[in-house]
Design a protein around this motif. Structure first.
Motif, PDB file in Angstrom:
ATOM      1  N   GLY A 183       0.820  -1.218   0.000  1.00 39.81           N
ATOM      2  CA  GLY A 183       0.000   0.000   0.000  1.00 39.81           C
ATOM      3  C   GLY A 183       0.844   1.253   0.000  1.00 39.81           C
ATOM      4  O   GLY A 183       0.522   2.230  -0.694  1.00 39.81           O
ATOM      5  N   VAL A 184       1.928   1.243   0.753  1.00 34.68           N
ATOM      6  CA  VAL A 184       2.832   2.399   0.778  1.00 34.68           C
ATOM      7  C   VAL A 184       3.448   2.601  -0.609  1.00 34.68           C
ATOM      8  O   VAL A 184       3.556   3.727  -1.097  1.00 34.68           O
ATOM      9  CB  VAL A 184       3.936   2.222   1.852  1.00 34.68           C
ATOM     10  CG1 VAL A 184       5.030   3.255   1.705  1.00 34.68           C
ATOM     11  CG2 VAL A 184       3.336   2.266   3.245  1.00 34.68           C
ATOM     12  N   LEU A 185       3.820   1.517  -1.256  1.00 34.78           N
ATOM     13  CA  LEU A 185       4.380   1.604  -2.601  1.00 34.78           C
ATOM     14  C   LEU A 185       3.352   2.163  -3.580  1.00 34.78           C
ATOM     15  O   LEU A 185       3.681   3.027  -4.403  1.00 34.78           O
ATOM     16  CB  LEU A 185       4.860   0.225  -3.057  1.00 34.78           C
ATOM     17  CG  LEU A 185       5.536   0.157  -4.415  1.00 34.78           C
ATOM     18  CD1 LEU A 185       6.813   0.991  -4.424  1.00 34.78           C
ATOM     19  CD2 LEU A 185       5.847  -1.281  -4.766  1.00 34.78           C
ATOM     20  N   LEU A 186       2.123   1.708  -3.482  1.00 30.80           N
ATOM     21  CA  LEU A 186       1.058   2.241  -4.333  1.00 30.80           C
ATOM     22  C   LEU A 186       0.880   3.736  -4.085  1.00 30.80           C
ATOM     23  O   LEU A 186       0.751   4.515  -5.034  1.00 30.80           O
ATOM     24  CB  LEU A 186      -0.257   1.500  -4.074  1.00 30.80           C
ATOM     25  CG  LEU A 186      -1.488   1.997  -4.821  1.00 30.80           C
ATOM     26  CD1 LEU A 186      -1.289   1.913  -6.328  1.00 30.80           C
ATOM     27  CD2 LEU A 186      -2.715   1.214  -4.389  1.00 30.80           C
ATOM     28  N   PHE A 187       0.893   4.144  -2.824  1.00 26.16           N
ATOM     29  CA  PHE A 187       0.771   5.560  -2.469  1.00 26.16           C
ATOM     30  C   PHE A 187       1.894   6.374  -3.099  1.00 26.16           C
ATOM     31  O   PHE A 187       1.664   7.419  -3.711  1.00 26.16           O
ATOM     32  CB  PHE A 187       0.775   5.719  -0.946  1.00 26.16           C
ATOM     33  CG  PHE A 187       0.676   7.136  -0.485  1.00 26.16           C
ATOM     34  CD1 PHE A 187      -0.563   7.743  -0.329  1.00 26.16           C
ATOM     35  CD2 PHE A 187       1.810   7.876  -0.191  1.00 26.16           C
ATOM     36  CE1 PHE A 187      -0.670   9.061   0.099  1.00 26.16           C
ATOM     37  CE2 PHE A 187       1.729   9.184   0.234  1.00 26.16           C
ATOM     38  CZ  PHE A 187       0.480   9.781   0.383  1.00 26.16           C
ATOM     39  N   ILE A 188       3.125   5.900  -2.965  1.00 26.08           N
ATOM     40  CA  ILE A 188       4.282   6.624  -3.500  1.00 26.08           C
ATOM     41  C   ILE A 188       4.189   6.728  -5.023  1.00 26.08           C
ATOM     42  O   ILE A 188       4.442   7.798  -5.596  1.00 26.08           O
ATOM     43  CB  ILE A 188       5.602   5.943  -3.075  1.00 26.08           C
ATOM     44  CG1 ILE A 188       5.821   6.144  -1.567  1.00 26.08           C
ATOM     45  CG2 ILE A 188       6.783   6.475  -3.864  1.00 26.08           C
ATOM     46  CD1 ILE A 188       6.946   5.310  -0.992  1.00 26.08           C
ATOM     47  N   ILE A 189       3.813   5.645  -5.683  1.00 23.13           N
ATOM     48  CA  ILE A 189       3.722   5.673  -7.145  1.00 23.13           C
ATOM     49  C   ILE A 189       2.639   6.641  -7.594  1.00 23.13           C
ATOM     50  O   ILE A 189       2.832   7.411  -8.547  1.00 23.13           O
ATOM     51  CB  ILE A 189       3.489   4.255  -7.706  1.00 23.13           C
ATOM     52  CG1 ILE A 189       4.780   3.444  -7.559  1.00 23.13           C
ATOM     53  CG2 ILE A 189       3.043   4.302  -9.160  1.00 23.13           C
ATOM     54  CD1 ILE A 189       4.667   2.006  -7.970  1.00 23.13           C
TER      55      ILE A 189
ATOM     56  N   THR B  87      -1.133   1.777 -11.699  1.00 23.63           N
ATOM     57  CA  THR B  87      -2.178   2.346 -10.836  1.00 23.63           C
ATOM     58  C   THR B  87      -3.579   2.242 -11.414  1.00 23.63           C
ATOM     59  O   THR B  87      -4.553   2.326 -10.665  1.00 23.63           O
ATOM     60  CB  THR B  87      -1.874   3.824 -10.525  1.00 23.63           C
ATOM     61  OG1 THR B  87      -1.773   4.543 -11.757  1.00 23.63           O
ATOM     62  CG2 THR B  87      -0.602   3.968  -9.723  1.00 23.63           C
ATOM     63  N   GLU B  88      -3.700   2.070 -12.705  1.00 26.39           N
ATOM     64  CA  GLU B  88      -5.021   2.050 -13.337  1.00 26.39           C
ATOM     65  C   GLU B  88      -5.969   0.998 -12.755  1.00 26.39           C
ATOM     66  O   GLU B  88      -7.149   1.291 -12.536  1.00 26.39           O
ATOM     67  CB  GLU B  88      -4.877   1.882 -14.854  1.00 26.39           C
ATOM     68  CG  GLU B  88      -6.163   2.049 -15.613  1.00 26.39           C
ATOM     69  CD  GLU B  88      -6.815   3.416 -15.429  1.00 26.39           C
ATOM     70  OE1 GLU B  88      -8.042   3.495 -15.589  1.00 26.39           O
ATOM     71  OE2 GLU B  88      -6.108   4.396 -15.120  1.00 26.39           O
TER      72      GLU B  88
ATOM     73  N   ALA C 206      -8.273   7.441  -3.440  1.00 29.53           N
ATOM     74  CA  ALA C 206      -7.365   6.308  -3.227  1.00 29.53           C
ATOM     75  C   ALA C 206      -6.409   6.591  -2.075  1.00 29.53           C
ATOM     76  O   ALA C 206      -6.124   5.713  -1.262  1.00 29.53           O
ATOM     77  CB  ALA C 206      -6.591   6.007  -4.509  1.00 29.53           C
ATOM     78  N   PHE C 207      -5.901   7.829  -1.984  1.00 33.98           N
ATOM     79  CA  PHE C 207      -5.028   8.204  -0.866  1.00 33.98           C
ATOM     80  C   PHE C 207      -5.746   8.022   0.466  1.00 33.98           C
ATOM     81  O   PHE C 207      -5.190   7.493   1.431  1.00 33.98           O
ATOM     82  CB  PHE C 207      -4.562   9.650  -0.997  1.00 33.98           C
ATOM     83  CG  PHE C 207      -3.466   9.881  -1.999  1.00 33.98           C
ATOM     84  CD1 PHE C 207      -2.747   8.833  -2.557  1.00 33.98           C
ATOM     85  CD2 PHE C 207      -3.136  11.161  -2.383  1.00 33.98           C
ATOM     86  CE1 PHE C 207      -1.742   9.052  -3.474  1.00 33.98           C
ATOM     87  CE2 PHE C 207      -2.118  11.401  -3.302  1.00 33.98           C
ATOM     88  CZ  PHE C 207      -1.426  10.336  -3.848  1.00 33.98           C
TER      89      PHE C 207
END
Length: 182
Positions: free
Chosen positions: A106-112, A137-138, A161-162
């Motif tokens: 989840g942190v990686l998704l947030f950063i991306i 991310t799509e 999403a954030f």
């Protein structure tokens, strides 16, 4: 001693992130020839390829990469307590490894998503990294866009999403003792 623990934390986090990225790139069928994809594959191949000979994929999921990411995440909760002079509990380390893997995904998704949003303001034209981030991310943003369409040309899906990622992060963090998440 703190410097060693800090370096180990960075090493474990980076290994988990790069392995999750490899798995994620495969799941979304991202462009394999993209320079970013090539970097991830070349960095992880020495770890994944030997394990893949033993553990085949299943249903489009690279089980070798997933297992390796889980092992790295679990080992973190064995090595760090031992270096701190404490003890480790194997079932607890395995459980915390799962939570750590989910949390850091989840942190990686947030950063991306954050980098992608910043790049949309700065980068003009085609950028291979921006394209791969869009592919990554799509699948997460599309369901949000179906529920909340863009308002006046403003896409609120990343903001939603954030918020959702932050709620999940808070829930997972509640299950992991604070001293273990450093």
């Amino acid at each position: 001693m703190e410097a060693i623990i800090y370096l180990l934390e960075i090493t474990f986090n980076a290994l988990v992130w790069i392995l999750v990225l490899r798995l994620w790139l495969q799941l979304v069928k991202a462009d394999f020839y993209n320079p970013f994809s090539q970097f991830v594959v070349k960095v992880t191949n020495p770890m994944v390829v030997p394990l893949r000979r033993i553990i085949p994929g299943f249903g489009g999921i690279d089980l070798a990469t997933l297992l390796l990411a889980y092992i790295v995440a679990s080992i973190k909760f064995v090595v760090i307590p031992l270096i701190n002079g404490g003890y480790f509990n194997l079932p607890e380390s395995m459980f915390l490894g799962v939570l750590f893997l989910v949390k850091h995904s989840g942190v990686l998704l947030f950063i991306i998503m954050l980098v992608m949003a910043l790049m949309s303001w700065v980068v003009q034209g085609y950028n291979p990294t921006q394209m791969i981030f869009h592919q990554l991310t799509e699948p997460f943003l599309r369901p949000i866009r179906r529920v909340i369409p863009s308002i006046g040309g403003l896409d609120l899906s990343v903001l939603i999403a954030f918020i959702l990622l932050n709620v999940i992060n808070i829930l997972i963090s509640g299950a992991i003792p604070v001293w273990r998440m450093l």
